[in-house]
Structure formats: C-alpha cells, structure tokens
Design a protein around this motif. Structure first.
Motif, PDB file in Angstrom:
ATOM      1  N   THR A   1       0.859  -1.242   0.100  1.00 28.20           N
ATOM      2  CA  THR A   1       0.017  -0.057  -0.039  1.00 28.20           C
ATOM      3  C   THR A   1       0.822   1.430   0.063  1.00 28.20           C
ATOM      4  OG1 THR A   1      -0.141   0.184   2.446  1.00 28.20           O
ATOM      5  CG2 THR A   1      -1.609  -1.163   1.417  1.00 28.20           C
ATOM      6  N   GLY A   2       2.117   1.268   0.421  1.00 29.45           N
ATOM      7  CA  GLY A   2       2.842   2.337   0.489  1.00 29.45           C
ATOM      8  C   GLY A   2       2.817   2.940   1.821  1.00 29.45           C
TER       9      GLY A   2
ATOM     10  N   HIS B   1      -3.382   3.475   5.548  1.00 33.86           N
ATOM     11  CA  HIS B   1      -3.062   2.976   3.924  1.00 33.86           C
ATOM     12  C   HIS B   1      -3.884   3.672   3.186  1.00 33.86           C
ATOM     13  CE1 HIS B   1      -1.239  -0.505   6.307  1.00 33.86           C
ATOM     14  NE2 HIS B   1      -2.106  -0.578   6.761  1.00 33.86           N
ATOM     15  N   SER B   2      -5.221   3.872   3.516  1.00 32.68           N
ATOM     16  CA  SER B   2      -6.087   4.681   2.620  1.00 32.68           C
ATOM     17  C   SER B   2      -5.951   3.917   1.353  1.00 32.68           C
ATOM     18  CB  SER B   2      -5.968   6.156   2.366  1.00 32.68           C
ATOM     19  OG  SER B   2      -5.795   6.897   3.628  1.00 32.68           O
ATOM     20  N   PHE B   3      -6.095   2.482   1.214  1.00 34.21           N
ATOM     21  CA  PHE B   3      -5.906   1.665   0.254  1.00 34.21           C
ATOM     22  C   PHE B   3      -7.305   1.332  -0.279  1.00 34.21           C
ATOM     23  CE2 PHE B   3      -4.074  -2.072  -1.590  1.00 34.21           C
ATOM     24  CZ  PHE B   3      -3.231  -1.450  -2.496  1.00 34.21           C
ATOM     25  N   GLY B   4      -8.315   1.254   0.306  1.00 31.50           N
ATOM     26  CA  GLY B   4      -9.570   0.654  -0.234  1.00 31.50           C
ATOM     27  C   GLY B   4     -10.092   1.721  -1.100  1.00 31.50           C
ATOM     28  N   ARG B   5     -10.797   1.238  -2.099  1.00 31.06           N
ATOM     29  CA  ARG B   5     -11.597   1.978  -2.912  1.00 31.06           C
ATOM     30  C   ARG B   5     -12.948   1.399  -3.199  1.00 31.06           C
ATOM     31  NH1 ARG B   5      -7.945   4.766  -1.968  1.00 31.06           N
ATOM     32  NH2 ARG B   5      -6.570   5.860  -3.151  1.00 31.06           N
ATOM     33  N   ILE B   6     -13.943   2.229  -3.711  1.00 30.72           N
ATOM     34  CA  ILE B   6     -15.103   1.646  -4.099  1.00 30.72           C
ATOM     35  C   ILE B   6     -15.109   0.873  -5.445  1.00 30.72           C
ATOM     36  CG2 ILE B   6     -17.814   2.559  -4.820  1.00 30.72           C
ATOM     37  CD1 ILE B   6     -17.001   5.058  -3.086  1.00 30.72           C
TER      38      ILE B   6
ATOM     39  N   LYS C   1      -4.670  -0.166  -5.781  1.00 23.45           N
ATOM     40  CA  LYS C   1      -3.456  -0.788  -6.626  1.00 23.45           C
ATOM     41  C   LYS C   1      -3.638  -2.271  -6.769  1.00 23.45           C
ATOM     42  CE  LYS C   1      -0.342   2.534  -7.450  1.00 23.45           C
ATOM     43  NZ  LYS C   1      -1.376   3.605  -7.578  1.00 23.45           N
ATOM     44  N   PRO C   2      -3.262  -2.967  -7.744  1.00 23.37           N
ATOM     45  CA  PRO C   2      -3.179  -4.364  -7.815  1.00 23.37           C
ATOM     46  C   PRO C   2      -2.320  -5.046  -7.014  1.00 23.37           C
ATOM     47  CG  PRO C   2      -2.305  -3.677  -9.877  1.00 23.37           C
ATOM     48  CD  PRO C   2      -2.927  -2.599  -9.070  1.00 23.37           C
TER      49      PRO C   2
END
Lengths: 405, 226
Positions: free
Chosen positions: A159-160, A165-170, A175-176
C-alpha cells in the motif's frame, strides 16, 4: 478536611470514613491509554462503582464524512481503528458496494481478505503484547511489536504506508497486488507463529500473569449480549458469534477456519481467544494465497465508480471526463440506506450509510465495537480491585479513535 | 431468513407497524414513537424473534422533511440480532424536534450509551433514561453537532473553570496567569462587536479589543487629530 489523629475511639482505633472514596483515574493515566477518564467509587481498594467517560479523542468523524465525497471517507476510516486500518477500509468498501449493488472481481476479494487478516494479526499482537507490558512483562511486547513490524512491511510493500493505508476504493483497491505479494505474505507467517509460541512459553506458566488474568474482569454471556458486546470479548464468554462464520461476507464461507471461544469471560480467556484467532487468521491467509488468481483485474469495469488508468486520462477524452467527474462531483452512490457489517479487530464493525444520490454521503454512521465494549467494562470492573483495572482495561483493547470517533 | 421476523411483527403488532422494507436485504419495520418501547420489547421477548443481542442505536437528521411538513425531523433506528436464530431486524421511528422518545434501556442495557450519544449528537431526549448526560462532548458544549444545521466550522466558546464543591484541589495556574487563549469570537466580530475573545473567557479575563481588524481600526486618537 484534615484528620485529627488525636480523636481515637474507645478501642484506640482511628475512625475511618465509612462512605466510599471517589478517585479520578485518567485521562492522563498510562493505563487509560490517554483517552479515558474513570471516576471510581472505592471501598478500600475494591471498586464499588465506576463511571467511565470517553470522548477525549472525539474528532467529528461522522460530521466530517458529510462534507466530502465518498472516496474522501477512506482516510477517516483509517483513523478509526488505527491498529487494523485495512479492516476498516474493507468494511467501508463493502458497505458502499452493498448500497450501489457492485460486485468486485474475484481476485480483489481474495486480496482484501489477505490484507484484512494481516491487519487482524497486527491488531491482536498489539493488544495482547501491550496488556502483557502493562503487567510488567516487557520482553514479549518487544517480540510481538517486532513481528508486527514485519507484518507492516508486507502492508507497506502493498500500500505504500505502514499505518494509515487509505488503500480501499469503491469497487476495488487502489492498486493491484505487487508481483512478490504471495511470497512476502507467506514469509511473514512463520515469524508470527514463532513470536506467539515464544510469548506463550514465557507467560502462560507465570504465576503473576495467571493470578492477574484468571477470574478477573468476568462478564456473563447474557449480559454481554444485552450490552452489545461483540468480537473476542463476546467469544471469550462462550458465545460463538463471529461475523465471518455467522454471516459470511467475501469468500469466508469457502475457507476453512474455526471460531475459538472461551468459557469464563475473564481476562485470561480474552487473551487466549485473541492468540488463537491469530492462528486462525494464519490458516485463512494460507488458503487465500492458494486460491487467489495470479492475474486479472482488481477493479470493476465501471467508470462511474472507479478511476480510469492514469495513462488513459492523459490520452483519451473519455477517461479525462470520467476522471474529472469522479474528482469534482464524487462517486454518485444511488439513494437509499443500508447497514453492512464485517468482523473488525474488536468485533462487529458496522457501517450504516445513507445516500441521497449526490456525490456526498448524507450520513455515515459507524457502529464502533470499542464503544459498546467499553460500556460493558463497568460490569467487568465492579467488585474487582484497583490493580485489576489495568489488565481488564488492557484486555478489552479499547481503541480511542474508534470509540470516540 | 429474517423475512419471518417482519411477518411475525406484522401479524402480532398489526397496525402498529407503519411500514416495512427489505432494501438490499436489510429488514426494517417503522413504528410510531409511542409504540417504540413496546416494539423493542416484543422483538426481544417473542420466541420467534428472540433478539437478545443489541447491535446499535443511532439517528439521522432530515431537517427539510420537517420544514416541508412531510413528517418529523429525526429518524431513530435500533439494530438488533438474535444470538440463537442469527437473524436481524432494524426498527425505525420518526421523532419531532423537542419530543422525547421512550428509552429502551430496560430492553437492552447496551442502549444506554447509544442513547446518550444520540442525545449528545442530535439533541433527542429519551424519557426515563437513568443518566442522560453528554458522552462524547463536554457538558458546556453548545448545540448538537450532527444536526444538519450545525455548521462544521462553528467555533465553541471557551469553558471557564468549573466550580465543583468539596474539591480542595486548585488548578496549577490562576485565570489571569499564563498565555491567554486568543480564540476569535467571529460572531461578535462580524456583527460589529469590539471584543476579540469569546464570551466565556472574556468574563474571566476581561474583554480585550480586537487586534486584527486592519489598519482603519486604530486607537481613537486619529479622528481627534484631524
């Protein structure tokens, strides 16, 4: 009022006040994690009554959500339960997808499950080792936190960010998975197992640990249910409620795992349930890694919800418009209200979301497991003594960000 | 599975169920505020419902609905689950501003803090609640933050020292010591007031003139010199 030591009664004893003494504990007390104030009524060292006052970490999460777009909620949910932010990300994604009626690709679901279980491992390692540290066992804390860092290395690779992380998206993820995701994940699991085995060897036959954990902070199952307790605390009382088993979401019905339960509902059971859950999470991750496809997309193919590829935004007018619409107007979630719930680190993490069809959430209510678990803390503490507050409060794993929002 | 719950509620409570819905699989029943406690008690005690697990209680604000005369302002919702049958239901009622709703604290003990939070955030009062204090905010907080008409950038007045009887301890600094809190009272400033500090701290430390009104706001000597 000053005590007059010359006023002794007939037996030469000092008259002690008969009414309970009131004592403030927190919010700036190390065992209160800096965010909780307890007003204790004491009879000697026994707790007669306790008024627990949360709210010192209130940041207006629900209000802040009502002024941005749906995707701008992700950084906020990161900061709810900040020891397992990925579970919150996934939970919020699932809630919005339930309202919008979206179905993410299979690869994305496996990916979310693995990342979520890694977050659960880091949550339980933190909670258990921190409660040990509060009992004076500093070494297992260092071992577990070191191992948690290895888990975070994997999350950072993906995730960086290590924590938020703020990694989820609708409709997918930001990122893959990276090319070495599976190898890295499988490499970290033995280290977690080793740290747990060492910790258990060190404390489980330790008299101090057992005396302060066993039979302390008891909660009865029927009271736990009425008080809205969920998660490891409810399971430690013997109720086998785990959202992953009771209402399977994602692919949890396709993986094989057990729900550990205790029978006393005391601190010791909560401790053991958490460590057993880490073992089950490791089992789940190993199965997920096997089943997750190596190629394929992680995002749904719908420009109304998912950002187009950055290169396409530069090259084509359609992608530019789609990007512009998502950034400027936000994702337009259809109107309605749904309640979606997942198993978070501390219990049932629910999102009750209301949309009015514009790009901004009308209402985002998070059902905070810590808040309701903390409410039950009063029943655990009354009748116990002051030193019992420390392990009991540690074992409910109150996370201020989630409790006070 | 929980379709049965809605049917059972309709059969037993009849006209008291105003509406039902199963949007996206969430079963919901709407009741009037006067039937709120009875409906909650029914879903817990009825053998076919057996909702012994309290999940959540929250509210949603619809100020436009009240303005247009389409109904009361707030939705109050309670979520419950059965630990034996593993089904859920959501009860909803509509409460007008200023009206009190019966507390369901006696049905599920967990509703106590949830109701305190709804009171704190929306200003909905719950009748017969044993201890209806603010829970996330402090007692001196003005307004109800999750109402739609509460502006998110609103500034709160600073809180003077609380006077608590029977406490010998004093704060380590007096009200006139240390650095003053120079929080701007915007309301006062925009409506032509002269004071900069918010009212609460002003009564403690004395009103002070605004320091940042721009070059035309200078001491009174200037007009006299002309």
């Amino acid at each position: 009022m000053e005590t007059n030591y010359e006023e002794l009664d007939e037996d030469g004893q000092l008259e002690l006040p008969a009414e309970p003494m009131r004592l403030n504990m927190g919010p700036s007390h190390p065992a209160m994690h800096g965010t909780i104030r307890m007003v204790l009524d004491l009879d000697g060292e026994t707790i007669v009554d306790v008024d627990i006052q949360p709210g010192y970490l209130h940041r207006g999460f629900e209000k802040s959500c009502e002024r941005g777009s749906w995707n701008q909620v992700y950084p906020y949910v990161d900061r709810l339960n900040y020891v397992s932010p990925m579970l919150n990300n996934v939970g919020f994604s699932l809630a919005v997808e339930k309202l919008a009626g979206l179905k993410v690709p299979e690869r994305c679901t496996w990916y979310r499950m693995i990342l979520g279980e890694l977050a659960r491992i880091s949550d339980h390692l933190t909670c258990n080792s921190a409660s040990l540290m509060e009992l004076g066992a500093f070494t297992p804390f260092l071992w577990c936190i070191k191992t948690r860092d290895y888990v975070w290395d994997v999350l950072e690779q993906e995730t960086g960010a290590r924590l938020t992380h703020s990694f989820g998206r609708i409709g997918g993820m930001a990122k893959p998975p990276t090319d070495l995701f599976k190898e890295h994940t499988l490499a970290v699991l033995p280290q977690v197992e080793e740290a747990m085995a060492e910790t258990e060897q060190l404390v489980l036959r330790n008299r101090i640990f057992l005396d302060r954990m066993q039979g302390i902070g008891k909660l009865r199952p029927e009271r736990a249910l009425a008080l809205g307790v969920t998660g490891p605390i409810l399971r430690s009382t013997g109720v086998d409620y785990d959202v992953r088993k009771a209402n399977p979401y994602m692919f949890y019905k396709d993986v094989d795992f057990d729900v550990p339960v205790g029978h006393d509902g005391d601190n010791y059971d909560r401790f053991m349930v958490r460590f057993e859950e880490v073992r089950q999470s490791i089992r789940i991750i190993r199965q997920c890694v096997e089943k997750m496809p190596d190629s394929g997309t992680v995002n749904i193919d719908d420009v109304r919800y998912v950002f187009p590829e950055k290169q396409d935004v530069y090259d084509t007018i359609e992608a530019t418009i789609a990007h512009f619409k998502i950034v400027m107007e936000g994702v337009k979630v259809p109107p309605g209200e749904v309640y979606s719930f997942t198993e978070g680190g501390n219990g049932e993490l629910g999102f009750f979301i209301v949309s009015d069809g514009t790009g901004t959430p009308y209402r985002v209510r998070v059902r905070p497991p810590s808040f309701l678990n903390l409410q039950a803390c009063r029943e655990m503490l009354v009748g116990d003594m002051i030193p019992d507050i420390v392990p009991t409060f540690g074992s409910i794993n109150m996370i201020g960000g989630e409790c006070d929002r | 599975m929980s379709k049965k719950v809605i049917e059972r509620l309709k059969a037993q409570l009849g006209g008291k169920i105003l509406a039902t819905s199963d949007f996206r699989g969430d079963d919901e029943a709407v009741v009037a505020p006067k039937d709120w406690l009875e409906a909650a008690r029914f879903v817990r005690d009825d053998a076919d419902c057996a909702m012994d697990h309290f999940i959540d209680l929250t509210a949603v604000d619809y100020p436009e609905r009240a303005q247009d005369g389409e109904g009361p302002r707030f939705d109050v919702l309670v979520f419950a689950r059965s630990s034996t049958k593993n089904h859920r239901v959501r009860l909803k009622t509509r409460v007008a501003e200023g009206a009190a709703l019966d507390s369901i604290f006696t049905v599920w003990a967990g509703a106590s803090w949830a109701e305190r939070e709804v009171f704190d955030m929306f200003g909905i009062t719950f009748a017969n609640h044993p201890d209806l204090r603010r829970i996330l905010m402090y007692p001196e907080f003005q307004g109800f933050p999750l109402r739609k008409d509460y502006p998110i950038e609103k500034t709160q007045p600073l809180v003077p020292y609380r006077e608590i009887e029977g406490i010998d301890k004093l704060p380590p600094f007096g009200p006139d010591m240390g650095q003053p809190w120079s929080r701007v009272d915007w309301n006062e400033r925009l409506h032509g007031g002269d004071v900069q500090v918010s009212p609460a701290i002003g009564t403690q430390q004395g009103q002070r003139p605004s320091l940042s009104k721009g070059p035309e706001y200078l001491p009174d000597e200037t007009p006299e010199a002309e």
